[in-house]
Scaffold this motif. Structure first.
Motif, PDB file in Angstrom:
ATOM      1  N   THR A   1       0.808  -1.222   0.000  1.00 31.76           N
ATOM      2  CA  THR A   1       0.000   0.000   0.000  1.00 31.76           C
ATOM      3  C   THR A   1       0.840   1.270   0.000  1.00 31.76           C
ATOM      4  O   THR A   1       0.343   2.336  -0.279  1.00 31.76           O
ATOM      5  CB  THR A   1      -0.914   0.056   1.250  1.00 31.76           C
ATOM      6  OG1 THR A   1      -0.091  -0.030   2.407  1.00 31.76           O
ATOM      7  CG2 THR A   1      -1.915  -1.061   1.256  1.00 31.76           C
ATOM      8  N   ASP A   2       2.107   1.166   0.358  1.00 31.40           N
ATOM      9  CA  ASP A   2       2.908   2.386   0.447  1.00 31.40           C
ATOM     10  C   ASP A   2       4.352   2.088   0.031  1.00 31.40           C
ATOM     11  O   ASP A   2       5.254   2.033   0.855  1.00 31.40           O
ATOM     12  CB  ASP A   2       2.844   2.913   1.896  1.00 31.40           C
ATOM     13  CG  ASP A   2       3.549   4.243   2.047  1.00 31.40           C
ATOM     14  OD1 ASP A   2       3.947   4.827   1.015  1.00 31.40           O
ATOM     15  OD2 ASP A   2       3.710   4.704   3.192  1.00 31.40           O
ATOM     16  N   CYS A   3       4.518   1.892  -1.269  1.00 32.74           N
ATOM     17  CA  CYS A   3       5.860   1.586  -1.782  1.00 32.74           C
ATOM     18  C   CYS A   3       6.431   2.835  -2.446  1.00 32.74           C
ATOM     19  O   CYS A   3       5.691   3.569  -3.114  1.00 32.74           O
ATOM     20  CB  CYS A   3       5.800   0.464  -2.813  1.00 32.74           C
ATOM     21  SG  CYS A   3       5.171  -1.065  -2.147  1.00 32.74           S
TER      22      CYS A   3
ATOM     23  N   ILE B   1       1.385  -0.664 -12.403  1.00 36.40           N
ATOM     24  CA  ILE B   1       0.846   0.487 -11.648  1.00 36.40           C
ATOM     25  C   ILE B   1      -0.606   0.220 -11.261  1.00 36.40           C
ATOM     26  O   ILE B   1      -1.027   0.449 -10.130  1.00 36.40           O
ATOM     27  CB  ILE B   1       0.978   1.786 -12.485  1.00 36.40           C
ATOM     28  CG1 ILE B   1       2.467   2.117 -12.648  1.00 36.40           C
ATOM     29  CG2 ILE B   1       0.229   2.939 -11.843  1.00 36.40           C
ATOM     30  CD1 ILE B   1       2.767   3.235 -13.629  1.00 36.40           C
ATOM     31  N   LYS B   2      -1.347  -0.308 -12.218  1.00 36.38           N
ATOM     32  CA  LYS B   2      -2.761  -0.618 -11.951  1.00 36.38           C
ATOM     33  C   LYS B   2      -2.870  -1.629 -10.803  1.00 36.38           C
ATOM     34  O   LYS B   2      -3.684  -1.477  -9.895  1.00 36.38           O
ATOM     35  CB  LYS B   2      -3.377  -1.178 -13.238  1.00 36.38           C
ATOM     36  CG  LYS B   2      -4.816  -1.543 -13.131  1.00 36.38           C
ATOM     37  CD  LYS B   2      -5.687  -0.344 -13.414  1.00 36.38           C
ATOM     38  CE  LYS B   2      -7.154  -0.716 -13.226  1.00 36.38           C
ATOM     39  NZ  LYS B   2      -8.013   0.403 -12.998  1.00 36.38           N
ATOM     40  N   MET B   3      -2.035  -2.640 -10.830  1.00 34.16           N
ATOM     41  CA  MET B   3      -2.067  -3.661  -9.770  1.00 34.16           C
ATOM     42  C   MET B   3      -1.779  -3.033  -8.409  1.00 34.16           C
ATOM     43  O   MET B   3      -2.430  -3.338  -7.412  1.00 34.16           O
ATOM     44  CB  MET B   3      -1.023  -4.755 -10.052  1.00 34.16           C
ATOM     45  CG  MET B   3      -1.403  -5.709 -11.140  1.00 34.16           C
ATOM     46  SD  MET B   3      -2.917  -6.578 -10.802  1.00 34.16           S
ATOM     47  CE  MET B   3      -2.419  -7.587  -9.427  1.00 34.16           C
ATOM     48  N   TYR B   4      -0.799  -2.161  -8.395  1.00 36.77           N
ATOM     49  CA  TYR B   4      -0.432  -1.524  -7.126  1.00 36.77           C
ATOM     50  C   TYR B   4      -1.608  -0.710  -6.579  1.00 36.77           C
ATOM     51  O   TYR B   4      -1.968  -0.806  -5.400  1.00 36.77           O
ATOM     52  CB  TYR B   4       0.808  -0.646  -7.355  1.00 36.77           C
ATOM     53  CG  TYR B   4       1.210   0.176  -6.163  1.00 36.77           C
ATOM     54  CD1 TYR B   4       1.580  -0.433  -4.967  1.00 36.77           C
ATOM     55  CD2 TYR B   4       1.207   1.565  -6.220  1.00 36.77           C
ATOM     56  CE1 TYR B   4       1.941   0.324  -3.862  1.00 36.77           C
ATOM     57  CE2 TYR B   4       1.570   2.326  -5.128  1.00 36.77           C
ATOM     58  CZ  TYR B   4       1.936   1.704  -3.945  1.00 36.77           C
ATOM     59  OH  TYR B   4       2.290   2.454  -2.853  1.00 36.77           O
TER      60      TYR B   4
ATOM     61  N   GLU C   1      -6.475  -0.062  -2.937  1.00 32.54           N
ATOM     62  CA  GLU C   1      -7.927   0.048  -2.708  1.00 32.54           C
ATOM     63  C   GLU C   1      -8.436  -1.137  -1.896  1.00 32.54           C
ATOM     64  O   GLU C   1      -9.222  -0.982  -0.967  1.00 32.54           O
ATOM     65  CB  GLU C   1      -8.674   0.088  -4.036  1.00 32.54           C
ATOM     66  CG  GLU C   1      -8.680   1.457  -4.682  1.00 32.54           C
ATOM     67  CD  GLU C   1      -9.075   1.384  -6.147  1.00 32.54           C
ATOM     68  OE1 GLU C   1      -9.906   0.529  -6.507  1.00 32.54           O
ATOM     69  OE2 GLU C   1      -8.517   2.168  -6.943  1.00 32.54           O
ATOM     70  N   CYS C   2      -7.961  -2.324  -2.269  1.00 30.98           N
ATOM     71  CA  CYS C   2      -8.386  -3.528  -1.517  1.00 30.98           C
ATOM     72  C   CYS C   2      -8.005  -3.381  -0.058  1.00 30.98           C
ATOM     73  O   CYS C   2      -8.805  -3.668   0.840  1.00 30.98           O
ATOM     74  CB  CYS C   2      -7.704  -4.783  -2.070  1.00 30.98           C
ATOM     75  SG  CYS C   2      -8.250  -5.237  -3.682  1.00 30.98           S
ATOM     76  N   SER C   3      -6.788  -2.958   0.164  1.00 30.10           N
ATOM     77  CA  SER C   3      -6.326  -2.926   1.554  1.00 30.10           C
ATOM     78  C   SER C   3      -7.107  -1.880   2.354  1.00 30.10           C
ATOM     79  O   SER C   3      -7.368  -2.054   3.537  1.00 30.10           O
ATOM     80  CB  SER C   3      -4.821  -2.691   1.610  1.00 30.10           C
ATOM     81  OG  SER C   3      -4.551  -1.397   1.965  1.00 30.10           O
ATOM     82  N   LYS C   4      -7.536  -0.804   1.688  1.00 36.20           N
ATOM     83  CA  LYS C   4      -8.349   0.193   2.393  1.00 36.20           C
ATOM     84  C   LYS C   4      -9.692  -0.433   2.790  1.00 36.20           C
ATOM     85  O   LYS C   4     -10.156  -0.265   3.919  1.00 36.20           O
ATOM     86  CB  LYS C   4      -8.549   1.421   1.499  1.00 36.20           C
ATOM     87  CG  LYS C   4      -9.347   2.491   2.179  1.00 36.20           C
ATOM     88  CD  LYS C   4      -9.276   3.831   1.529  1.00 36.20           C
ATOM     89  CE  LYS C   4     -10.127   4.877   2.253  1.00 36.20           C
ATOM     90  NZ  LYS C   4     -11.168   4.399   3.135  1.00 36.20           N
TER      91      LYS C   4
END
Ligand code: SAH
Length: 703
Positions: free
Chosen positions: A277-279, A386-389, A394-397
């Protein structure tokens, strides 16, 4: 616990078998005596009962003593009663509440432990502590797995005809009946009953000292949240597959999603235990590299001439199509077109070429076209990464929101993350500081070999012995659940998490979690003082102290969290990282820094696959490290790994021949080298422990 140790323990229970005390009146009724004797023998098996019935003074031995019920030998046991006061206790029932006696409980002496234990002749349960009395009749501290090695001194719970004491104290048979050994272990004879405990040794304590890390304030594992995480992650996998397919015309490269998570976690500073989530960099180098590798088509291993011809043709055709249909430079288009046309004409002419000719031609074509194709696909592959990241964020949120709202319903706030102290402390499992809400809804069922845990009709399976392993770890490491009421939900979450991480398909994740053979671990401990694994999970750990990928699910089972956030100052470690290049690279940098920072003995014995052409950066770094004391190669096919799915695999599928060589590196500071240096004699021993035939007898019996 190691196999040897567990056998030792069995024969060392040290129960005194004596004549039944008449004063107690407990077994003065011959029918009752008979019943108990038979039940006991059935419960633990005749041979084992004989083993347990040690130290029977000849003068007290009767004809029927082969079937004697264990009883306190009040003549020779130390005069200590249950409360620990010095006095000479009467055997059997002294000091026990009447209701326990009525329910069938009696007290016995364990020589090995030098303390009393309790055995119930009606239910075949054994406990170290006096059973508790609950309001509605009798309640005993029940093992969630049905077998509580730490609170089941006779080890009867998992394999006995168990009866429950109903509120009216009448015995009721329940489904946990003792299975015949044949039924349980596929015909392996009684004496050869597999003991999977030899896959771990929890008698080993660690002497590792670390800089104390901060406790973990992640949300605790909750089945509903974990199930949600699995659903979203599976959707993410599917999106990945769809993007690879629609944009690049390929399937998502095998396991590249899994390696993507491992790689992202190296630099991630986000709050999710699994998803990135924060790379600092959005494009994952590993995902980018793996997709590029399969463009324009994935080449499979070529064995036959016909494969080689076909693959050469398919590669040329896919490259030509790609260059014709996508935006690219005129130069790239010209080069690729020219090379592919030439290949087609060669294929038309050369009907009788040799395998080597095709292989040469294919590598030539790849060399010539590869850079142009990579340039053509660059933007679109980056866009996938980028899309995957962003989708992962979003999933993790969503997962975080779900977890916090469930916690809030239970009036639980996630505490602020405390700062790490700068203290030097013995290594220990990371502490979770967010309280756990009541966890319900996970049920278990056992069949011959496995335990199935179900939450909302989703079943997670695990080999029964590994379930017992988890229970041992939990009892050892978990401090917020003395009644074990969260054990099953936490196991469910743990299994769910690893399956979510390593993929839903059969055999997926196997290579990312392969473990060293047991004799190697034994040798690493005996000879090199190793007491911790740097890379493990509660499912594949050998030691009870280890680092693992997920603090939140694993710390209840002994994990000290991810290795890159673990800062040892002294100790001896084994490191067998998942084969994910960026993680291996960061591991080596991390070890280098740790070794440079201390003059206390510190040692890492690192195992990596022998990949060349190109040699991974991690290997190059170790080869050139100033801390390298020795480098050894174990050739391919001359050693084995244990399957990454050992916790569900049939026992005969646990060991696999390694198709690659394994490189061993000894990274040690001066003090570490002095203490655990790879002397020729030690190395000889370690290398022979890799030989499959070196396995302990008991382990070979498993196969
Ligand atoms: N413990 C066994 C098996 C190692 S397989 C042995 O040492 O032979 C590699 C393990 O590393 C997997 O279980 C994987 O889940 C775990 N792992 C992945 N990332 C990790 C990390 N950052 N820190 C520690 N362990 C990690």
């Amino acid at each position: 616990m190691s196999c040897m140790d567990s056998e030792g323990a069995n024969s060392d229970v040290g129960i005194k078998v004596t004549n039944i005390s008449d004063s107690d009146g407990y077994l003065s009724n011959p029918d009752m005596e008979n019943f108990v004797d038979q039940e006991f023998m059935r419960a633990i098996g005749e041979n084992e009962a004989k083993e347990r019935a040690i130290e029977i003074p000849p003068e007290t031995r009767r004809e029927s003593d082969n079937h004697s019920y264990p009883q306190i030998d009040s003549t020779s046991t130390p005069a200590v009663n249950v409360s620990g006061q010095n006095s000479c206790p009467s055997p059997g029932t002294t000091g026990m509440p009447e209701v326990l006696v009525q329910a069938g409980w009696r007290m016995f002496w364990s020589q090995r432990e030098n303390r009393y234990y309790f055995f119930n002749k009606l239910t075949n349960q054994s406990l170290w502590d006096m059973p508790q009395i609950a309001q509605a009749g009798m309640a005993v501290p029940k093992s969630p797995t049905g077998a509580a090695p730490l609170n089941d001194p006779l080890g009867l719970s998992s394999a006995t005809t168990t009866k429950t004491a109903s509120p009216d104290n009448k015995s009721q048979p329940v489904s946990l009946k003792r299975r015949s050994i044949d039924e349980t272990w596929n015909g392996v004879s009684r004496n050869k009953q597999p003991k999977l405990e030899c896959y771990w040794n929890f008698d080993i304590n660690t002497d590792v000292m670390v800089m104390e890390s901060a406790p973990c304030n992640l949300a605790p594992p909750i089945p509903e949240v974990e199930q949600f995480r699995a659903t979203l992650t599976n959707q993410l996998r599917q999106h990945y597959q769809d993007m690879c397919h629609s944009r690049e015309g390929i399937d998502a490269p095998n396991e590249s999603f899994n390696r993507w998570i491992l790689e992202r976690k190296v630099s991630d500073r986000g709050r999710d235990p699994m998803l990135p989530t924060d790379c600092p960099v959005e494009v994952s180098p590993s995902m980018y590299r793996e997709i590029m590798h399969d463009i324009p088509i994935r080449l499979s291993r070529i064995k036959y001439l016909s494969d080689a011809r076909k693959q050469l043709f398919c590669y040329a055709e896919a490259a030509k199509k790609m260059i014709e249909t996508r935006n690219t430079t005129a130069e790239s288009r010209k080069q690729v077109k020219w090379q592919t046309e030439e290949t087609f004409s060669w294929l038309r002419k050369e009907q009788n070429a040799l395998l080597e000719d095709y292989l040469d031609r294919l590598s030539h074509l790849r060399r010539q076209c590869g850079p142009h194709l990579a340039q053509t696909a660059k933007n679109s592959v980056e866009a996938i990464c980028i899309k995957m990241y962003h989708m992962a964020r979003e999933c993790s949120k969503k997962i975080f929101d779900k977890a916090t709202s469930l916690l809030q319903l239970n009036k639980i706030e996630i505490p602020v993350q405390p700062n790490p102290t700068a203290r030097l402390v013995p290594a220990a499992p990371t502490k979770m500081i967010t309280p756990t809400p009541p966890l319900t809804g996970v049920t278990q069922e056992r069949d011959k070999t496995h335990v199935s845990l179900t939450y909302k009709s989703e079943v997670m399976r695990i080999n029964g012995k590994f379930m017992e392993k988890l229970e041992l770890l939990y009892r050892h490491s978990c401090h917020d659940d003395p009644t074990m009421s969260n054990f099953l939900p936490r196991v469910w979450c743990l299994l769910r998490r690893y399956q979510t991480m390593f993929g839903p398909n059969q055999y997926e994740g196997i290579v990312l979690q392969g473990a060293l053979p047991v004799p190697v671990f034994k040798c690493l401990h005996d000879i090199f003082g190793v007491t911790m694994e740097c890379f493990a999970s509660p499912l594949n750990c050998y030691f009870k102290h280890y680092c693992s990928a997920f603090t939140d699910t694993d710390s209840y089972f002994g994990s000290s969290g991810p290795v890159l956030q673990f800062f040892p100052v002294s100790g001896s470690f084994e490191a067998n990282a998942p084969f994910a290049e960026e993680l291996m690279e960061s591991m080596v940098d991390h070890f280098d820094k740790l070794l440079a920072q201390t003059d206390k003995p510190l040692s890492f014995i690192v195992f990596v696959p022998e990949w060349r052409d190109p040699t991974p950066v991690a290997t190059l770094h170790m080869e050139n490290s100033r801390f390298k004391r020795k480098q050894v190669l174990i050739p391919a096919f001359e050693h084995e790994y244990r399957s990454g799915l050992q916790h569900v695999a049939p026992v005969n599928e646990v060991y696999h021949k390694s198709v690659h060589g394994t490189l061993l590196f000894f990274l040690q500071n001066d003090a570490g080298f002095e203490k655990w240096g790879p002397t020729p004699a030690r190395l000889r021993e370690l290398l022979s422990s890799f030989q499959p035939e070196y396995r302990t007898c008991s382990e070979n019996l498993l196969l």
